[in-house]
Design a protein around this motif. Sequence first.
Motif, PDB file in Angstrom:
ATOM      1  N   GLU A   1     -12.392   0.775 -17.431  1.00  0.00           N
ATOM      2  CA  GLU A   1     -13.404   1.647 -18.340  1.00  0.00           C
ATOM      3  C   GLU A   1     -12.849   3.049 -18.539  1.00  0.00           C
ATOM      4  O   GLU A   1     -12.032   3.736 -17.891  1.00  0.00           O
ATOM      5  N   VAL A   2     -12.991   3.415 -19.855  1.00  0.00           N
ATOM      6  CA  VAL A   2     -12.632   4.763 -20.277  1.00  0.00           C
ATOM      7  C   VAL A   2     -14.006   5.491 -21.099  1.00  0.00           C
ATOM      8  O   VAL A   2     -14.488   4.953 -21.603  1.00  0.00           O
ATOM      9  N   GLN A   3     -13.892   6.709 -20.505  1.00  0.00           N
ATOM     10  CA  GLN A   3     -15.267   7.660 -20.961  1.00  0.00           C
ATOM     11  C   GLN A   3     -14.506   8.765 -21.981  1.00  0.00           C
ATOM     12  O   GLN A   3     -13.490   9.218 -21.661  1.00  0.00           O
ATOM     13  N   TRP A 110      -3.657   1.717 -37.336  1.00  0.00           N
ATOM     14  CA  TRP A 110      -4.531   2.915 -36.650  1.00  0.00           C
ATOM     15  C   TRP A 110      -5.904   3.129 -37.208  1.00  0.00           C
ATOM     16  O   TRP A 110      -6.484   3.755 -36.437  1.00  0.00           O
ATOM     17  N   TYR A 111      -6.137   2.666 -38.621  1.00  0.00           N
ATOM     18  CA  TYR A 111      -7.208   3.040 -39.326  1.00  0.00           C
ATOM     19  C   TYR A 111      -8.258   2.130 -39.166  1.00  0.00           C
ATOM     20  O   TYR A 111      -9.383   2.247 -39.629  1.00  0.00           O
ATOM     21  N   ILE A 112      -8.012   1.101 -38.461  1.00  0.00           N
ATOM     22  CA  ILE A 112      -9.023   0.031 -38.256  1.00  0.00           C
ATOM     23  C   ILE A 112      -9.882   0.088 -36.952  1.00  0.00           C
ATOM     24  O   ILE A 112      -9.424   0.159 -35.890  1.00  0.00           O
ATOM     25  N   THR A 113     -11.001   0.226 -37.279  1.00  0.00           N
ATOM     26  CA  THR A 113     -12.046   0.603 -35.855  1.00  0.00           C
ATOM     27  C   THR A 113     -12.010  -0.530 -34.923  1.00  0.00           C
ATOM     28  O   THR A 113     -11.913  -0.220 -33.787  1.00  0.00           O
ATOM     29  N   TRP A 114     -11.739  -1.856 -35.259  1.00  0.00           N
ATOM     30  CA  TRP A 114     -11.798  -2.773 -34.144  1.00  0.00           C
ATOM     31  C   TRP A 114     -10.421  -2.815 -33.258  1.00  0.00           C
ATOM     32  O   TRP A 114     -10.721  -3.461 -32.262  1.00  0.00           O
ATOM     33  N   ARG A 115      -9.549  -2.310 -33.667  1.00  0.00           N
ATOM     34  CA  ARG A 115      -8.204  -1.679 -32.696  1.00  0.00           C
ATOM     35  C   ARG A 115      -8.782  -1.006 -31.458  1.00  0.00           C
ATOM     36  O   ARG A 115      -8.192  -0.841 -30.654  1.00  0.00           O
ATOM     37  N   TYR A 116     -10.006  -0.496 -31.459  1.00  0.00           N
ATOM     38  CA  TYR A 116     -10.249   0.448 -30.403  1.00  0.00           C
ATOM     39  C   TYR A 116     -11.333  -0.015 -29.637  1.00  0.00           C
ATOM     40  O   TYR A 116     -12.427  -0.434 -30.167  1.00  0.00           O
ATOM     41  N   ASN A 117     -11.187   0.121 -28.200  1.00  0.00           N
ATOM     42  CA  ASN A 117     -11.974  -0.439 -27.336  1.00  0.00           C
ATOM     43  C   ASN A 117     -13.169   0.460 -26.935  1.00  0.00           C
ATOM     44  O   ASN A 117     -14.120   0.419 -26.521  1.00  0.00           O
ATOM     45  N   TYR A 118     -12.652   1.951 -27.013  1.00  0.00           N
ATOM     46  CA  TYR A 118     -13.619   3.088 -26.459  1.00  0.00           C
ATOM     47  C   TYR A 118     -13.882   3.894 -27.434  1.00  0.00           C
ATOM     48  O   TYR A 118     -13.015   4.306 -28.279  1.00  0.00           O
ATOM     49  N   TRP A 119     -14.884   4.543 -27.406  1.00  0.00           N
ATOM     50  CA  TRP A 119     -15.675   5.517 -28.500  1.00  0.00           C
ATOM     51  C   TRP A 119     -16.486   6.277 -27.683  1.00  0.00           C
ATOM     52  O   TRP A 119     -17.101   6.209 -26.549  1.00  0.00           O
TER      53      TRP A 119
END
Length: 129
Positions: A1-3, A110-119
């Motif tokens: 997990e990343v915060q 890089w600009y696609i939101t679903w590529r990112y798991n942590y927000w």
Amino acid sequence: EVQLVESGGGSVQAGGSLRLSCTASGHTYSYNSMTWFRPAPGKGREGVAGVYKGTDGTKSLYLGSVKGRFAISQDSAKNTVYLQMDNLKPEDTAMYYCAAGNLPIAGADWYITWRYNYWGQGTQVTVSS
């Protein structure tokens, strides 16, 4: 997990500057990219600036409308990414979100939101004319 925790937002007049920070904690080895997003009408969130660090090298990536005005940098020792925003315009007004994820080679998508798991929770930037 990343915060992820963002800071540095605020209110400035057009032409002013702000520096946003995003500090990561937890499993910081589990991603190769960090990107700043903001809402865009009809698009959900748009990628503003990102930094990709892969086996093929490090790459900074920018939305066309911010090139030459914004600069992204990274302090790996502090697990922190910075977004220096200069010559701000009223249309830059938005909540800015930091995201971390794993991108394909050369930072594609890089600009696609679903590529990112942590927000992160976001930091507000307001630019007045």
